[in-house]
Structure formats: structure tokens, C-alpha cells
Design a protein around this motif. Structure first.
Motif, PDB file in Angstrom:
ATOM      1  N   GLU A  43     -14.100  24.877 -35.198  1.00  0.00           N
ATOM      2  CA  GLU A  43     -14.128  26.325 -34.972  1.00  0.00           C
ATOM      3  C   GLU A  43     -13.041  26.737 -33.976  1.00  0.00           C
ATOM      4  O   GLU A  43     -12.323  27.715 -34.201  1.00  0.00           O
ATOM      5  CB  GLU A  43     -15.496  26.745 -34.441  1.00  0.00           C
ATOM      6  CG  GLU A  43     -16.618  26.601 -35.442  1.00  0.00           C
ATOM      7  CD  GLU A  43     -17.985  26.768 -34.791  1.00  0.00           C
ATOM      8  OE1 GLU A  43     -18.029  27.117 -33.593  1.00  0.00           O
ATOM      9  OE2 GLU A  43     -18.993  26.551 -35.475  1.00  0.00           O
ATOM     10  N   MET A  44     -12.914  25.988 -32.880  1.00  0.00           N
ATOM     11  CA  MET A  44     -11.898  26.305 -31.883  1.00  0.00           C
ATOM     12  C   MET A  44     -10.493  26.123 -32.456  1.00  0.00           C
ATOM     13  O   MET A  44      -9.583  26.918 -32.167  1.00  0.00           O
ATOM     14  CB  MET A  44     -12.077  25.420 -30.653  1.00  0.00           C
ATOM     15  CG  MET A  44     -13.190  25.848 -29.727  1.00  0.00           C
ATOM     16  SD  MET A  44     -12.821  27.411 -28.883  1.00  0.00           S
ATOM     17  CE  MET A  44     -11.412  26.926 -27.874  1.00  0.00           C
ATOM     18  N   ILE A  53     -23.842  42.931 -36.289  1.00  0.00           N
ATOM     19  CA  ILE A  53     -23.070  43.509 -37.400  1.00  0.00           C
ATOM     20  C   ILE A  53     -22.387  42.400 -38.190  1.00  0.00           C
ATOM     21  O   ILE A  53     -22.340  42.442 -39.432  1.00  0.00           O
ATOM     22  CB  ILE A  53     -22.034  44.511 -36.853  1.00  0.00           C
ATOM     23  CG1 ILE A  53     -22.735  45.625 -36.085  1.00  0.00           C
ATOM     24  CG2 ILE A  53     -21.193  45.090 -37.976  1.00  0.00           C
ATOM     25  CD1 ILE A  53     -21.798  46.593 -35.398  1.00  0.00           C
ATOM     26  N   LEU A  54     -21.846  41.388 -37.497  1.00  0.00           N
ATOM     27  CA  LEU A  54     -21.213  40.281 -38.199  1.00  0.00           C
ATOM     28  C   LEU A  54     -22.213  39.513 -39.042  1.00  0.00           C
ATOM     29  O   LEU A  54     -21.883  39.048 -40.139  1.00  0.00           O
ATOM     30  CB  LEU A  54     -20.554  39.337 -37.175  1.00  0.00           C
ATOM     31  CG  LEU A  54     -19.342  39.886 -36.423  1.00  0.00           C
ATOM     32  CD1 LEU A  54     -18.870  38.882 -35.383  1.00  0.00           C
ATOM     33  CD2 LEU A  54     -18.217  40.221 -37.384  1.00  0.00           C
ATOM     34  N   THR A  69     -17.437  31.684 -40.833  1.00  0.00           N
ATOM     35  CA  THR A  69     -16.574  32.863 -40.800  1.00  0.00           C
ATOM     36  C   THR A  69     -16.932  33.780 -39.635  1.00  0.00           C
ATOM     37  O   THR A  69     -16.050  34.242 -38.897  1.00  0.00           O
ATOM     38  CB  THR A  69     -16.676  33.636 -42.121  1.00  0.00           C
ATOM     39  OG1 THR A  69     -16.305  32.780 -43.207  1.00  0.00           O
ATOM     40  CG2 THR A  69     -15.759  34.857 -42.103  1.00  0.00           C
ATOM     41  N   SER A  70     -18.212  34.039 -39.453  1.00  0.00           N
ATOM     42  CA  SER A  70     -18.640  34.919 -38.366  1.00  0.00           C
ATOM     43  C   SER A  70     -18.296  34.321 -37.010  1.00  0.00           C
ATOM     44  O   SER A  70     -17.858  35.034 -36.102  1.00  0.00           O
ATOM     45  CB  SER A  70     -20.148  35.175 -38.457  1.00  0.00           C
ATOM     46  OG  SER A  70     -20.474  35.844 -39.648  1.00  0.00           O
ATOM     47  N   ILE A  81     -14.610  34.169 -32.102  1.00  0.00           N
ATOM     48  CA  ILE A  81     -13.628  33.438 -31.305  1.00  0.00           C
ATOM     49  C   ILE A  81     -12.303  34.198 -31.253  1.00  0.00           C
ATOM     50  O   ILE A  81     -11.691  34.348 -30.187  1.00  0.00           O
ATOM     51  CB  ILE A  81     -13.428  32.024 -31.877  1.00  0.00           C
ATOM     52  CG1 ILE A  81     -14.703  31.195 -31.704  1.00  0.00           C
ATOM     53  CG2 ILE A  81     -12.246  31.321 -31.218  1.00  0.00           C
ATOM     54  CD1 ILE A  81     -14.670  29.862 -32.429  1.00  0.00           C
ATOM     55  N   VAL A  82     -11.849  34.678 -32.412  1.00  0.00           N
ATOM     56  CA  VAL A  82     -10.573  35.401 -32.456  1.00  0.00           C
ATOM     57  C   VAL A  82     -10.661  36.685 -31.648  1.00  0.00           C
ATOM     58  O   VAL A  82      -9.734  37.024 -30.885  1.00  0.00           O
ATOM     59  CB  VAL A  82     -10.174  35.676 -33.917  1.00  0.00           C
ATOM     60  CG1 VAL A  82      -8.950  36.582 -33.973  1.00  0.00           C
ATOM     61  CG2 VAL A  82      -9.893  34.364 -34.648  1.00  0.00           C
ATOM     62  N   TRP A  83     -11.749  37.426 -31.805  1.00  0.00           N
ATOM     63  CA  TRP A  83     -11.916  38.658 -31.049  1.00  0.00           C
ATOM     64  C   TRP A  83     -11.892  38.376 -29.536  1.00  0.00           C
ATOM     65  O   TRP A  83     -11.264  39.085 -28.755  1.00  0.00           O
ATOM     66  CB  TRP A  83     -13.223  39.337 -31.442  1.00  0.00           C
ATOM     67  CG  TRP A  83     -13.434  40.690 -30.809  1.00  0.00           C
ATOM     68  CD1 TRP A  83     -12.808  41.191 -29.697  1.00  0.00           C
ATOM     69  CD2 TRP A  83     -14.309  41.711 -31.255  1.00  0.00           C
ATOM     70  NE1 TRP A  83     -13.252  42.457 -29.422  1.00  0.00           N
ATOM     71  CE2 TRP A  83     -14.175  42.803 -30.364  1.00  0.00           C
ATOM     72  CE3 TRP A  83     -15.214  41.808 -32.308  1.00  0.00           C
ATOM     73  CZ2 TRP A  83     -14.914  43.979 -30.502  1.00  0.00           C
ATOM     74  CZ3 TRP A  83     -15.933  42.984 -32.451  1.00  0.00           C
ATOM     75  CH2 TRP A  83     -15.789  44.051 -31.557  1.00  0.00           C
TER      76      TRP A  83
END
Length: 282
Positions: free
Chosen positions: A94-95, A141-142, A151-152, A157-159
Motif C-alpha cells: 500500500e505504501m 464516503i470512500l 483502492t480506498s 494514503i495519496v490524499w
């Protein structure tokens, strides 16, 4: 009256001169060079000793707070049995994907946004809103949009990590040396060439500082996402261990997360020292 001359004792070529002084200087130089790291290590040791003594003397209940020796034993058991490896693999993937997206998207966005005043002014309110809004609040919401899969978690992480990088790169571009801009203007440098050959190298200290901030926030985002959205990963392991009253295992998971964060930041600091030493000399 003749005066007797005392013969001078010639030093043997293989005999070291003033070895204690040389060794003392070498030791003091080494200590000065590693002073910050040694003090940090000493601070950690002091806290661990106080923690262990507190639980050993009954000032703290190890059933609720654990202690360094019990955590070390739990760490050894986790790696000996291999129980922790699936959780490490899940969090690591994920990271990895999150940081790749953050770096690949964040640096160009920051460069373009920093060079375009119109684009900067148009996006500034949104950057401030998204940076100030806790990403935890959008997790429901995600879940509604894409479930509780990878995906969520990668979106969280990106946000969490991309905005510090974008803000840092934008600041670096907007603070470029005016001489660079004048020279590029005189030679009619195309915009993309300017961004690639002038703005990108000149803002490298800002970029690496932004990457350090992004790594820290992305790791927090990953753990938070695993607490709410995951059935795997280090965050899920810590939560599950706490739920099952396995405080030693939970604290061992926290230690692993802390070590991962330290290693990532240490890696970025090495890159900073290697490629941005010229910025410190200015």
C-alpha cells in the motif's frame, strides 16, 4: 673550557609520535560528527530504562502498559513464527503504490502550479481546503464509493501525502533565483525545458523536504486506513491485538511502524545529503 654536547635522541621511524593526542583528536572528531545521533540514542535509552524500572517497581502495570523486555520478546516471537510478515507485506505494498503516485503526480503538479500564477490562484483555495480537512472524515464516503479494498486505502494514503509535496514544490518554484529566470528568458528556453532543466534541479531541496513530509503523512494515512478499511496491514494488526488484550503484541506492532518511519526518513535524509549539499553552502 669545553662544553659537552648532549646527543639528541633520534626518533625511530617506526615509533608513533604523540599517539594519545592523535587518538584523542580522532575520538573528539568522531563524537562531534555523530553528536546528534548519539544524543538521540541516549534519549531513547533513558526513556526505555525509566519505563522498564517503572513496571518492575510496580509504579506502572505491565498488563496495561507492557514494558521494553516484554515488547522485545513479542517482537522476536512475531518474526520467529512469521506471523508479522503478511501484515508487513500488505502495508508495504500500500505504501509503495501510494508513494509512487504521490511522487509521480505531486512533483509535476507543484512545478506547473508554481510557474503559472493563474493556475496557482485558481487552485490555492482548494489546496488549503483539502490540506486542512482531516482525511479521516471522508473514509465513510470512500467505503460507499469503492468498498474497503486496497483502492480506498491507497486513496487515503495519496490524499494524506500528496498535498505537502505539492505545497513544498510550489513554494520552491515561486522562490527561484531571479537570475535563473532571466537567463532562461534571454535564451528563449521553452517552458517544458525550463521546468525540467532549471526549475527541477533548483527546487530539489524543497522537493526532498516535501517527500519527507509526504512519507510521514502517508504512513499515518496508511495506518488510519487499515484501522477503518482493512482486514490486513500493521494498523489492523495493532487494532486486533488491542481488541484481544494482547498489549505486548500491539506495542510490538507500534514499534515496527516507528522503525519503518525512521528508516524511510533516514533514507530521504541520505539522499538530501548526497544531492543537495550545495544548498547548505549557499
Amino acid at each position: 673550557m669545553s662544553t659537552a654536547m648532549q646527543p639528541e635522541t633520534a626518533a625511530r621511524p617506526d615509533e608513533p609520535r604523540n599517539p594519545p593526542v592523535a587518538e584523542s583528536r580522532s575520538l573528539s572528531t568522531w563524537l562531534e560528527r555523530h553528536r546528534s545521533g548519539l544524543l538521540g540514542f541516549a534519549g531513547i535509552v533513558v526513556v526505555l530504562v525509566i519505563w522498564q524500572v517503572s513496571t518492575g517497581t510496580g509504579l506502572a502495570d505491565p498488563s496495561f502498559s507492557s514494558n521494553p523486555l516484554r515488547i522485545a520478546k513479542a517482537e522476536a516471537d512475531l518474526f520467529r513464527t512469521g506471523e508479522i510478515y503478511p501484515y508487513l507485506k500488505a502495508s508495504g505494498l500500500e505504501m509503495l503504490w501510494g508513494l509512487l503516485i504521490i511522487i509521480i503526480a505531486g512533483i509535476p503538479i507543484g512545478l506547473i502550479r508554481g510557474r503559472s500564477r493563474v493556475l496557482h490562484d485558481l487552485t490555492e483555495p482548494w489546496v488549503n481546503i483539502l490540506y486542512s480537512t482531516p482525511y479521516v472524515i471522508v473514509i465513510p464516503i470512500l467505503i460507499f464509493w469503492s468498498g474497503i479494498g486496497n483502492t480506498s486505502r491507497i486513496v487515503v494514503i495519496v490524499w494524506a501525502g500528496i498535498l505537502p509535496l505539492v505545497i513544498n514544490v510550489t513554494t520552491g518554484v515561486r522562490n527561484l533565483d531571479r537570475d535563473y529566470i532571466r537567463v532562461a528568458t534571454v535564451f528563449c528556453t521553452p517552458r517544458l525545458t525550463f521546468l525540467r532543466s532549471v526549475a527541477l534541479p533548483a527546487t530539489l531541496p524543497y522537493i526532498l523536504a516535501g517527500v519527507r513530509l509526504a512519507i510521514g503523512r502517508a504512513l499515518v494515512g496508511a495506518i488510519v486506513a487499515e484501522l477503518f478499511l482493512g482486514n490486513n496491514g500493521l494498523g489492523y494488526y495493532v487494532q486486533n491485538s488491542t481488541t484481544n488484550s494482547n498489549i505486548d503484541g500491539a506495542m510490538a506492532g507500534v514499534v515496527i511502524i516507528a522503525v519503518v518511519a525512521l528508516l524511510l526518513n533516514w533514507g530521504v535524509r541520505l539522499i538530501e545529503r548526497r544531492f543537495t549539499h550545495w544548498a547548505e553552502a549557499q
